[in-house]
Design a protein around this motif. Structure first.
Motif, PDB file in Angstrom:
ATOM      1  N   LYS A 142       0.794  -1.232   0.000  1.00  0.00           N
ATOM      2  CA  LYS A 142       0.000   0.000   0.000  1.00  0.00           C
ATOM      3  C   LYS A 142       0.827   1.284   0.000  1.00  0.00           C
ATOM      4  CE  LYS A 142      -3.889  -2.350   2.174  1.00  0.00           C
ATOM      5  NZ  LYS A 142      -4.799  -2.440   3.346  1.00  0.00           N
ATOM      6  N   SER A 145       0.034   3.917  -3.010  1.00  0.00           N
ATOM      7  CA  SER A 145      -1.209   4.688  -2.879  1.00  0.00           C
ATOM      8  C   SER A 145      -1.145   5.652  -1.703  1.00  0.00           C
ATOM      9  CB  SER A 145      -2.407   3.749  -2.731  1.00  0.00           C
ATOM     10  OG  SER A 145      -2.259   2.907  -1.600  1.00  0.00           O
ATOM     11  N   MET A 146      -0.512   5.245  -0.611  1.00  0.00           N
ATOM     12  CA  MET A 146      -0.369   6.120   0.550  1.00  0.00           C
ATOM     13  C   MET A 146       0.452   7.366   0.202  1.00  0.00           C
ATOM     14  SD  MET A 146       0.437   3.305   3.505  1.00  0.00           S
ATOM     15  CE  MET A 146       1.270   4.512   4.507  1.00  0.00           C
ATOM     16  N   LYS A 148       1.218   8.557  -2.766  1.00  0.00           N
ATOM     17  CA  LYS A 148       0.591   9.347  -3.821  1.00  0.00           C
ATOM     18  C   LYS A 148      -0.472  10.263  -3.233  1.00  0.00           C
ATOM     19  CE  LYS A 148      -1.877   9.056  -8.217  1.00  0.00           C
ATOM     20  NZ  LYS A 148      -2.534   8.166  -9.218  1.00  0.00           N
ATOM     21  N   ALA A 149      -1.276   9.770  -2.297  1.00  0.00           N
ATOM     22  CA  ALA A 149      -2.317  10.594  -1.674  1.00  0.00           C
ATOM     23  C   ALA A 149      -1.698  11.763  -0.913  1.00  0.00           C
ATOM     24  CB  ALA A 149      -3.164   9.732  -0.739  1.00  0.00           C
ATOM     25  N   ARG A 150      -0.583  11.514  -0.226  1.00  0.00           N
ATOM     26  CA  ARG A 150       0.085  12.590   0.513  1.00  0.00           C
ATOM     27  C   ARG A 150       0.711  13.598  -0.447  1.00  0.00           C
ATOM     28  NH1 ARG A 150       2.992   8.928   5.312  1.00  0.00           N
ATOM     29  NH2 ARG A 150       1.044   7.892   5.951  1.00  0.00           N
ATOM     30  N   GLU A 152      -0.399  14.367  -3.387  1.00  0.00           N
ATOM     31  CA  GLU A 152      -1.455  15.179  -3.991  1.00  0.00           C
ATOM     32  C   GLU A 152      -1.827  16.366  -3.104  1.00  0.00           C
ATOM     33  OE1 GLU A 152      -4.492  12.319  -4.717  1.00  0.00           O
ATOM     34  OE2 GLU A 152      -3.606  11.628  -6.618  1.00  0.00           O
ATOM     35  N   CYS A 294       3.863  16.906   4.485  1.00  0.00           N
ATOM     36  CA  CYS A 294       2.584  16.466   3.915  1.00  0.00           C
ATOM     37  C   CYS A 294       1.533  16.263   4.996  1.00  0.00           C
ATOM     38  CB  CYS A 294       2.774  15.180   3.118  1.00  0.00           C
ATOM     39  SG  CYS A 294       3.716  15.394   1.592  1.00  0.00           S
ATOM     40  N   THR A 298      -1.954  18.377   5.387  1.00  0.00           N
ATOM     41  CA  THR A 298      -3.249  17.698   5.473  1.00  0.00           C
ATOM     42  C   THR A 298      -4.030  18.226   6.665  1.00  0.00           C
ATOM     43  OG1 THR A 298      -2.363  15.696   4.445  1.00  0.00           O
ATOM     44  CG2 THR A 298      -4.384  15.460   5.736  1.00  0.00           C
TER      45      THR A 298
END
Length: 342
Positions: A142, A145-146, A148-150, A152, A294, A298
């Protein structure tokens, strides 16, 4: 006084006759009984399935021969109960032994040698842990995906600062440092993309792998018998290099990103269990990625009050103050990894 009485009542459910309650930090208490025994009572705001999985994994870890950690012993009088609640709607509390000792000093090579070895032994024993998957936290596969989300979130906030021309403190910080953060994040993602990450995860899944998840110096206690791990709220199935990353990053922050402590940690870890060449690359992914920035951004996106946002900005400024030291650190890590793997 009322809060302490509530804690005493929870302790009584564990069959403890408590005379002293000290709050170490919110939701964590040191209890002293009438006979002088000391215990740690901790509130755990997690699903009960996960708590049961954590308990099973740690008992299996003990059966594999690794005993240097603080968790309940079902054979002990106060270890028979996994959790109790102050009331049916409350989060569960767990009871663990209170370890007599001190936290390791991140600036001490001797302490970091012992801690790194203990972490390596934990990982070796963790490979043999076999418990039900019900409730487990499994992060194998994972990371892309982890991260990449951060990324973004980072890209979105940097773009807003650059193109909307705002004059807030956040805008000014990101116009000064945003491109550097984005560059680091892109480089980390590129290393991950070119690595054998998925193959490494499949191998770890076959062989077994247990990760503490927050293995910084503060989650070790140096006792008379040596280092012991504490605080298992982040226990999960994941690659061992994530734990090594946490130890290196948090120790290096205290040392001004002096590479010598990081080298001491890796050298000592590898005296017990050597890393593969691909694991060095995966280690560099997390050290390269600006994860702290990041996470702060968030939180900023979710913040509502000005006071909360001001505190977040303060933490972001602090994070930016170490950025200039990370690049030379990473260059030394790359050189060091090549030398070890040749």
């Amino acid at each position: 006084m009322q809060a302490n009485q509530s804690i005493v009542e929870v302790a009584q459910k564990f069959n403890l006759d408590v005379t002293t309650v000290d709050m170490v930090k919110p939701d964590v208490y040191r209890l002293v009984t009438r006979t002088g025994e000391q215990h740690c009572l901790k509130r755990m705001g997690y699903p009960l399935d996960y708590l049961s999985w954590m308990d099973s994994a740690l008992h299996d870890l003990r059966r594999q021969g690794f005993k240097s950690f603080a968790w309940r012993d079902p054979q002990a009088p106060q270890g028979k109960i996994l959790f109790e609640m102050a009331n049916p709607s409350d989060s569960p509390y767990i009871l663990t032994p209170w370890l007599q000792g001190r936290h390791p000093d991140p600036t001490s090579s001797e302490d970091m040698i012992e801690v790194a070895k203990a972490l390596s032994y934990f990982h070796l024993a963790g490979r043999a842990v076999r418990v039900s998957k019900k409730g487990e936290q499994n992060l194998l596969g994972k990371w892309p995906s982890m991260l990449k989300a951060r990324f973004e979130v980072l890209q979105r906030e940097v773009d807003k600062a650059k193109y909307w021309k705002g004059e807030s403190e956040l805008d000014l910080i990101l116009r000064a440092h945003g491109d550097q953060l984005v560059e680091r994040a892109n480089k980390a993602l590129e290393i991950l993309k070119k690595s054998d990450y998925q193959a490494t995860c499949k191998k770890a899944e076959r062989e077994g792998t247990l990760c503490h998840g927050d293995s910084g110096p503060k989650n070790f206690v140096i006792t008379a018998e040596g280092p012991s791990l504490i605080d298992f709220e982040t226990l999960r199935i994941d690659l061992r290099v994530y734990d090594l990353f946490r130890l290196i990053r948090l120790a290096s922050k205290k040392n001004g990103w002096d590479f010598s402590i990081a080298q001491t940690i890796v050298d000592s870890y590898c005296t017990v269990s050597e890393l593969t060449s691909d694991e060095y690359g995966l280690l560099s992914v997390w050290l390269q990625f600006p994860g702290k920035a990041c996470r702060i951004l968030t939180r900023y996106e979710r913040a509502t009050g000005s006071k909360e946002k001001s505190e977040i900005i303060r933490k972001l400024k602090k994070a930016m103050s170490v950025e200039e030291k990370i690049s030379p650190f990473l260059q030394k890590l790359t050189k060091y990894a090549k030398e070890r793997c040749n």
